[in-house]
Design a protein around this motif. Sequence first.
Motif, PDB file in Angstrom:
ATOM      1  N   ARG A  79       0.878  -1.163   0.000  1.00  0.00           N
ATOM      2  CA  ARG A  79       0.000   0.000   0.000  1.00  0.00           C
ATOM      3  C   ARG A  79       0.915   1.213   0.000  1.00  0.00           C
ATOM      4  O   ARG A  79       1.836   1.298   0.815  1.00  0.00           O
ATOM      5  CB  ARG A  79      -0.876  -0.001   1.245  1.00  0.00           C
ATOM      6  N   GLY A  80       0.680   2.138  -0.910  1.00  0.00           N
ATOM      7  CA  GLY A  80       1.567   3.300  -1.003  1.00  0.00           C
ATOM      8  C   GLY A  80       2.936   2.857  -1.480  1.00  0.00           C
ATOM      9  O   GLY A  80       3.053   1.976  -2.331  1.00  0.00           O
ATOM     10  N   ASP A  81       3.980   3.442  -0.917  1.00  0.00           N
ATOM     11  CA  ASP A  81       5.339   3.112  -1.348  1.00  0.00           C
ATOM     12  C   ASP A  81       6.033   2.105  -0.443  1.00  0.00           C
ATOM     13  O   ASP A  81       6.933   1.409  -0.879  1.00  0.00           O
ATOM     14  CB  ASP A  81       6.199   4.380  -1.407  1.00  0.00           C
ATOM     15  N   GLN A  82       5.643   2.026   0.835  1.00  0.00           N
ATOM     16  CA  GLN A  82       6.428   1.218   1.749  1.00  0.00           C
ATOM     17  C   GLN A  82       5.634   0.356   2.715  1.00  0.00           C
ATOM     18  O   GLN A  82       6.214  -0.423   3.448  1.00  0.00           O
ATOM     19  CB  GLN A  82       7.349   2.124   2.574  1.00  0.00           C
ATOM     20  N   ASP A  83       4.341   0.465   2.772  1.00  0.00           N
ATOM     21  CA  ASP A  83       3.552  -0.282   3.746  1.00  0.00           C
ATOM     22  C   ASP A  83       3.215  -1.652   3.162  1.00  0.00           C
ATOM     23  O   ASP A  83       2.507  -1.759   2.164  1.00  0.00           O
ATOM     24  CB  ASP A  83       2.277   0.483   4.075  1.00  0.00           C
ATOM     25  N   HIS A  84       3.733  -2.718   3.775  1.00  0.00           N
ATOM     26  CA  HIS A  84       3.595  -4.070   3.247  1.00  0.00           C
ATOM     27  C   HIS A  84       2.721  -4.945   4.134  1.00  0.00           C
ATOM     28  O   HIS A  84       2.762  -4.851   5.357  1.00  0.00           O
ATOM     29  CB  HIS A  84       4.977  -4.737   3.117  1.00  0.00           C
ATOM     30  N   PHE A  85       1.958  -5.820   3.481  1.00  0.00           N
ATOM     31  CA  PHE A  85       1.120  -6.796   4.159  1.00  0.00           C
ATOM     32  C   PHE A  85       1.394  -8.152   3.537  1.00  0.00           C
ATOM     33  O   PHE A  85       1.598  -8.264   2.331  1.00  0.00           O
ATOM     34  CB  PHE A  85      -0.370  -6.451   3.993  1.00  0.00           C
ATOM     35  N   SER A  86       1.373  -9.182   4.350  1.00  0.00           N
ATOM     36  CA  SER A  86       1.601 -10.544   3.875  1.00  0.00           C
ATOM     37  C   SER A  86       0.332 -11.356   4.103  1.00  0.00           C
ATOM     38  O   SER A  86      -0.174 -11.416   5.221  1.00  0.00           O
ATOM     39  CB  SER A  86       2.778 -11.158   4.640  1.00  0.00           C
ATOM     40  N   LEU A  87      -0.176 -11.973   3.026  1.00  0.00           N
ATOM     41  CA  LEU A  87      -1.416 -12.742   3.110  1.00  0.00           C
ATOM     42  C   LEU A  87      -1.158 -14.219   2.849  1.00  0.00           C
ATOM     43  O   LEU A  87      -0.431 -14.575   1.916  1.00  0.00           O
ATOM     44  CB  LEU A  87      -2.427 -12.256   2.069  1.00  0.00           C
ATOM     45  N   LEU A  88      -1.779 -15.055   3.641  1.00  0.00           N
ATOM     46  CA  LEU A  88      -1.840 -16.484   3.353  1.00  0.00           C
ATOM     47  C   LEU A  88      -2.742 -16.656   2.136  1.00  0.00           C
ATOM     48  O   LEU A  88      -3.813 -16.064   2.082  1.00  0.00           O
ATOM     49  CB  LEU A  88      -2.435 -17.235   4.545  1.00  0.00           C
ATOM     50  N   VAL A  89      -2.328 -17.454   1.158  1.00  0.00           N
ATOM     51  CA  VAL A  89      -3.183 -17.775   0.012  1.00  0.00           C
ATOM     52  C   VAL A  89      -3.681 -19.201   0.210  1.00  0.00           C
ATOM     53  O   VAL A  89      -2.902 -20.158   0.181  1.00  0.00           O
ATOM     54  CB  VAL A  89      -2.438 -17.634  -1.328  1.00  0.00           C
ATOM     55  N   VAL A  90      -4.981 -19.321   0.448  1.00  0.00           N
ATOM     56  CA  VAL A  90      -5.607 -20.620   0.654  1.00  0.00           C
ATOM     57  C   VAL A  90      -5.864 -21.239  -0.723  1.00  0.00           C
ATOM     58  O   VAL A  90      -6.405 -20.578  -1.603  1.00  0.00           O
ATOM     59  CB  VAL A  90      -6.934 -20.466   1.430  1.00  0.00           C
ATOM     60  N   PRO A  91      -5.480 -22.494  -0.947  1.00  0.00           N
ATOM     61  CA  PRO A  91      -5.711 -23.124  -2.249  1.00  0.00           C
ATOM     62  C   PRO A  91      -7.201 -23.118  -2.612  1.00  0.00           C
ATOM     63  O   PRO A  91      -8.052 -23.358  -1.759  1.00  0.00           O
ATOM     64  CB  PRO A  91      -5.211 -24.563  -2.063  1.00  0.00           C
ATOM     65  N   PRO A  92      -7.512 -22.843  -3.886  1.00  0.00           N
ATOM     66  CA  PRO A  92      -8.914 -22.786  -4.305  1.00  0.00           C
ATOM     67  C   PRO A  92      -9.689 -24.066  -4.035  1.00  0.00           C
ATOM     68  O   PRO A  92     -10.897 -24.015  -3.819  1.00  0.00           O
ATOM     69  CB  PRO A  92      -8.831 -22.524  -5.814  1.00  0.00           C
ATOM     70  N   ASP A  93      -9.015 -25.221  -4.023  1.00  0.00           N
ATOM     71  CA  ASP A  93      -9.716 -26.493  -3.849  1.00  0.00           C
ATOM     72  C   ASP A  93      -9.827 -26.942  -2.397  1.00  0.00           C
ATOM     73  O   ASP A  93     -10.297 -28.040  -2.125  1.00  0.00           O
ATOM     74  CB  ASP A  93      -9.047 -27.582  -4.688  1.00  0.00           C
ATOM     75  N   MET A  94      -9.468 -26.104  -1.456  1.00  0.00           N
ATOM     76  CA  MET A  94      -9.586 -26.463  -0.048  1.00  0.00           C
ATOM     77  C   MET A  94     -11.053 -26.402   0.373  1.00  0.00           C
ATOM     78  O   MET A  94     -11.799 -25.554  -0.109  1.00  0.00           O
ATOM     79  CB  MET A  94      -8.730 -25.532   0.809  1.00  0.00           C
ATOM     80  N   THR A  95     -11.473 -27.300   1.244  1.00  0.00           N
ATOM     81  CA  THR A  95     -12.858 -27.294   1.705  1.00  0.00           C
ATOM     82  C   THR A  95     -13.121 -26.051   2.563  1.00  0.00           C
ATOM     83  O   THR A  95     -12.194 -25.476   3.135  1.00  0.00           O
ATOM     84  CB  THR A  95     -13.172 -28.547   2.546  1.00  0.00           C
ATOM     85  N   PRO A  96     -14.381 -25.639   2.671  1.00  0.00           N
ATOM     86  CA  PRO A  96     -14.685 -24.466   3.480  1.00  0.00           C
ATOM     87  C   PRO A  96     -14.214 -24.583   4.931  1.00  0.00           C
ATOM     88  O   PRO A  96     -13.716 -23.617   5.500  1.00  0.00           O
ATOM     89  CB  PRO A  96     -16.205 -24.362   3.397  1.00  0.00           C
ATOM     90  N   GLY A  97     -14.357 -25.748   5.538  1.00  0.00           N
ATOM     91  CA  GLY A  97     -13.919 -25.914   6.925  1.00  0.00           C
ATOM     92  C   GLY A  97     -12.418 -25.738   7.078  1.00  0.00           C
ATOM     93  O   GLY A  97     -11.948 -25.058   7.996  1.00  0.00           O
ATOM     94  N   ALA A  98     -11.666 -26.343   6.191  1.00  0.00           N
ATOM     95  CA  ALA A  98     -10.212 -26.226   6.248  1.00  0.00           C
ATOM     96  C   ALA A  98      -9.775 -24.802   5.916  1.00  0.00           C
ATOM     97  O   ALA A  98      -8.862 -24.253   6.551  1.00  0.00           O
ATOM     98  CB  ALA A  98      -9.563 -27.222   5.291  1.00  0.00           C
TER      99      ALA A  98
END
Length: 162
Positions: free
Chosen positions: A109-128
């Motif tokens: 965001r902007g020039d220096q503000d960083h965020f790290s996101l977990l990417v959940v696999p598209p085929d994972m069940t809703p509970g997992a």
Amino acid sequence: MPDSDPPRATRLLPDTFHRAAKPGTAVVRLETTHERDGVLDGAWWPRSRDIAAELPALITALTEHLGPVTRIGLDATAWGQLPTRLIIDDRVVHIDSFPIGDDTALVTRGDQDHFSLLVVPPDMTPGAAGAAMAEAVRANNVTQAAQILIDTAGPGRMAPET
């Protein structure tokens, strides 16, 4: 069309904010504390590995709560065609390729503000997926994205292939 704007103040979601995850939907959940002590700041559950189809919804959701997003870092091996930039909501978002693994997205965001996101696999069940997302945003979480997915994907936690 501006390439980027200065970052604005972060608007945090209320601690009680929750939405049910449904199969086939993109879900973004961010850590809602002022201290960002954990390894991950949030999680994203895309519907597919088609970045042009999935990224606009993520960027729109993040922009609503964090302000303008200027860059996304992804591992090119995890996605189909990875463009160098996309125009989303009349804004240019640069897409960088990093060898970070298919389980992580880096957001700037902007020039220096960083965020790290977990990417959940598209085929994972809703509970997992829900369990993985909850762990990713747990305060003081020190577990890496890959390990969270291993821990929450146990037997029967991936959707059957069609």
